[in-house]
Design an enzyme around this catalytic site. Structure first.
Site, PDB file in Angstrom:
ATOM      1  CG  ASP A  27      17.838  37.309  75.717  1.00 56.10           C
ATOM      2  OD1 ASP A  27      18.702  37.647  75.211  1.00 56.10           O
ATOM      3  OD2 ASP A  27      17.354  36.380  77.217  1.00 56.10           O
ATOM      4  CB  THR A  33      15.998  32.450  76.509  1.00 58.94           C
ATOM      5  OG1 THR A  33      16.865  31.928  75.074  1.00 58.94           O
ATOM      6  CG2 THR A  33      16.227  31.294  76.896  1.00 58.94           C
ATOM      7  CG  ASP A  87      15.462  34.994  81.589  1.00 58.85           C
ATOM      8  OD1 ASP A  87      16.677  35.227  80.921  1.00 58.85           O
ATOM      9  OD2 ASP A  87      15.479  34.007  81.404  1.00 58.85           O
TER      10      ASP A  87
END
Length: 791
Positions: free
Chosen positions: A296, A298, A551
């Site tokens: 991912d 970000t 996250d």
């Protein structure tokens, strides 16, 4: 809970004292007593213990040295697991996110274990529900219950609704009263099992267990045959018992399970020193098998948080700054975007009071509020809120440079149904409609473009290059626009980063086609949480072993579905709860060490298994032939102890913990069998031939056994050389030291006496050496030929 909890103040300090706490067993490790039981009460210890007792009763104490294996197994196993337990316990405390509660009218953060029955627990996006309860307050609160129900759509919650542990908040804010805590909570077992210290199912563990099961069944009849033959052919009961025990003990790969457990435990400790929490031991094996890594963007390639860069008005006649400030301060638990805006706009302007609000969610990709006479304002992704126009084109140009762009706009009304009955289900779906399908009911007029600077991790480029060199394919999956993600990927040198796909254009009902597109492309934008899970499944269906990093709450479903879930330490509690590995220091550069540790453990355990099972197979062949032929066993238990220590025990300890970069491959059991069976058979043949060649009317049993022991050592030492390849300096020193130690032992009188060695006839001993050299050549050829076969 009437009369106990005030929604305004929560519990008082006096009410907390004596209340039932959320006390559950520490999830990271089993207790000391459980560790001791697991290492003491084993089948191996029982079998070895009985044989040990027989030797102590009927034989000489020197032949009972193999019994020390029990003590070594227990001590080493207990010590290593205690080391891993201490590491995991310390890291688990760091990983435990505090819980926000309201007590005495003030918000406090308490450890999960200090939550009590009746506590008023506050919720925001990303918070995991650790206990069951009843919703007390809700401001657009949406809860994802997919880990409990399997349904991906968030459920809108209102006061009075039930919430269960194991779910997590994805949007909005609210609070709930704890009605069940500790072991009474509905999903406490689910939450704990996700990160418990245990040796769960894996190909490696299953393979070792299968070996043990089959060998156990073989030991019983072969052992009975061997005992009968020894008793029938020896007038000395002591010699008969000693010979039978020697054969049975050698058949048992007593150190294989121990070495496997040690390798896993040491892997946990090593990764713990790098601030990497391994919440499931089998994750160590998964690390080695990964061939696709889904990232991912970000929080993984880019550092946590962002900075507000520019606010570019599209219309100068509207209060852009005031609207941005008001939207940024709507949520009591602002996300990274809102936090960046709050740095420039510390407080909302007077007169901007929100009525109906739509909280941000990663699936919806926008948020908004009705500010009464000041209008309805929204903030979100341009390609979601806008259809076309100058602002749309300008946003696309900015995104192409890698800039994160949002549009601030006005609309006539918010989405239909958002204020509907929480928990309503339409057509079998959760909520009034799937969140990702909801959009403002009226067109959005662009008022300003808002740009943010993303912080690319300084170690991202080097880490991505490592994975490319190691044959691990990287897939960048993000909720951002494909153009923005592509710009970041291209800047980091990701192959194929310039050909990003928009996930909204991908097929949803054709997994095969989706898998084909995933294999052919690297970068994907506008991926919803549900799609991330579909991506993982599609890659797995094509035979890939998939690791997923993330996250945010939008990554939870994919993390749970992946073969290996890796969460960032600064991520939401929900991601850390479902991941098998947590990077506590948030360093992307730790991932190469994580993968390397997995490969080290798996490759080395396979080496060790080859050693132990070669011993098992030569013992089985020897016992069968000796039992059928009705001759004495060619060596005593003390001889087996000496040879096994030098060719298996000591080398295995070093080889099991040695560094390696070998990539793990499936087929652990067939590969080990292709090596161990021919090697074991040829070792047994060399030992019996040497034993037979040394026998004469004038020779003693010890002289005959000494020739057999020389052949046993030389052939198994050559097996060690083959397994230790590729031979670097320390491996050459290791195998050389074992040979020198054995040679010295043959020359020292007290060693010869202790181990009952009598190298009396040089010709017979040289014959054993010659037979061993021939056997070594045949072992090399047989192993090479068997290695080319595919089962």
């Amino acid at each position: 809970m009437d009369g106990v909890t005030s929604l305004a103040r929560g519990l008082t300090s006096a009410q907390v004292v004596g209340a039932k706490t959320n006390d559950v067993p520490r999830r990271s490790s089993r207790s000391l007593s459980a560790i001791v039981r697991a290492n003491v009460f084993t089948l191996f210890n029982l079998v070895i213990g009985v044989l040990w007792a027989l030797i102590l009763i009927f034989g000489e104490w020197q032949d009972s040295l193999f019994g020390l294996v029990i003590v070594a197994n227990m001590l080493i196993g207990i010590v290593q697991e205690l080391r891993a337990k201490r590491t995991l316990d310390k890291l688990a405390v760091i990983n435990e996110a505090p819980v926000r509660v309201r007590r005495d009218g003030a918000e406090r953060q308490v450890p999960p274990r200090q939550v009590v029955l009746g506590d008023l627990i506050l919720l925001g996006p990303g918070d995991r529900l650790l206990v069951d309860g009843e919703v007390a307050e809700s401001d657009g609160l949406e809860v994802d219950e997919s880990l409990l129900t399997g349904e991906a759509d968030p459920v809108h919650k209102r006061p009075g609704d039930e919430v269960l542990s194991g779910s997590f908040a994805v949007a909005g804010t609210g609070s709930f009263v704890a009605t069940k805590v500790g072991t009474d909570a509905y999903a406490v077992k689910l939450a704990e099992e996700a990160s418990k210290f245990h040796l769960a199912h894996s190909e490696l563990r299953t393979g070792v267990a299968d070996f043990i099961k089959y060998i156990t069944w073989l030991v019983i009849p072969i052992g009975a045959l061997l005992i009968h033959s020894q008793l029938s052919n020896s007038i000395d009961l002591r010699t008969a018992i000693t010979g039978a025990v020697a054969g049975i003990v050698t058949m048992i790969p007593e150190g294989l399970v121990l070495m496997t457990s040690i390798a896993f435990a040491v892997g946990v400790v090593r990764l713990g020193r790098r601030k990497c929490l391994v919440q499931e031991l089998p994750a160590i094996e998964g690390l080695a098998r990964v061939d696709v890594l889904c990232l991912d963007k970000t929080g993984t390639l880019t550092a946590g948080g962002m900075d507000l860069d520019e606010v570019l008005p599209v219309r100068d006649d509207l209060p852009v700054d005031a609207a941005l400030a008001a939207l940024a301060h709507l949520d009591g638990r602002p996300n990274a975007t809102a936090q960046a805006i709050q740095v420039r706009y510390p407080a909302a302007h007077d007169g901007w009071k929100a009525g109906d609000t739509v909280p941000f969610s990663s699936a919806r990709k926008w948020s908004g509020a009705d500010f009464g006479e000041r209008g309805v304002w929204v903030l979100g992704a341009p390609d979601v809120l806008l259809q076309d126009g100058d602002a749309y084109d300008r946003a696309a140009e900015l995104a192409a440079t890698g800039t994160r762009v949002l549009v601030l706009g006005r609309t006539a009304g918010l989405a239909d149904g958002l204020a509907g009955e929480p928990g309503d289900r339409t057509g079998g779906e959760v909520g009034v409609a799937p969140v990702e399908a909801v959009a403002p009911v009226a067109p959005v007029e662009a008022v300003a473009l808002v740009t943010f600077k993303q912080r690319v991790r300084p170690d991202a480029h080097e880490t991505l290059r490592y994975f490319a060199e190691q044959g691990v394919t990287v897939k960048i999956i993000s909720g951002d626009s494909p153009v923005a993600v592509s710009a970041i990927a291209t800047g980091l040198g990701v192959p194929g980063g310039d050909r990003a796909l928009d996930a909204r254009t991908l097929p949803h009902d054709d997994p095969a086609k989706l898998g084909e597109l995933l294999d052919g492309h690297t970068v994907f934008g506008r991926v919803t949480p549900r799609q991330k899970r579909e991506f993982v499944r599609a890659l797995q269906a094509r035979g890939h072993t998939v690791a997923m990093t993330g996250d945010g709450v939008n990554d939870v479903l994919a993390l749970k579905e992946a073969d290996l879930g890796i969460a960032m330490g600064a991520g939401s509690p929900a991601t850390k709860a479902v991941a098998q590995v947590v990077l506590l220091d948030d360093r992307f550069a730790t991932l190469p060490h994580v993968v390397g540790e997995g490969r080290r453990v798996l490759a080395n355990i396979e080496r060790v298994a080859n050693l132990f099972l070669t011993k098992t197979f030569y013992a089985i062949v020897l016992s069968l032939l000796v039992g059928v032929a009705g001759v004495m066993f060619p060596f005593a238990p003390r001889h087996s102890t000496l040879v096994n220590a030098l060719t298996i025990g000591v080398p295995a300890l070093f080889l099991a913990l040695a560094p390696t970069l070998e990539r793990a491959k499936p087929g652990f059991v067939p590969r080990v069998l292709r090596f161990a069976v021919p090697a074991g058979v040829l070792c047994a043949a060399a030992v019996l031939l040497s034993f037979w060649a040394a026998h004469s009317d004038t020779s003693t049993l010890l002289e005959d056994q000494t020739s057999a022991v020389i052949a046993l050592f030389l052939t198994t030492w050559w097996v060690l050389v083959l397994i230790a390849r590729p031979l670097n300096w320390w491996r050459v020193v290791l195998v050389g030291a074992m040979a020198v130690t054995f040679a010295i032992g043959l020359t020292l009188p007290f060693v010869r006496e202790f181990f009952a060695l009598e190298p009396g006839d040089l010709g017979k001993d040289l014959t054993a050496v010659g037979i061993s050299i021939l056997a070594a050549v045949m072992i090399s050829v047989a192993v090479k030929v068997a290695g080319t076969l595919r089962t």
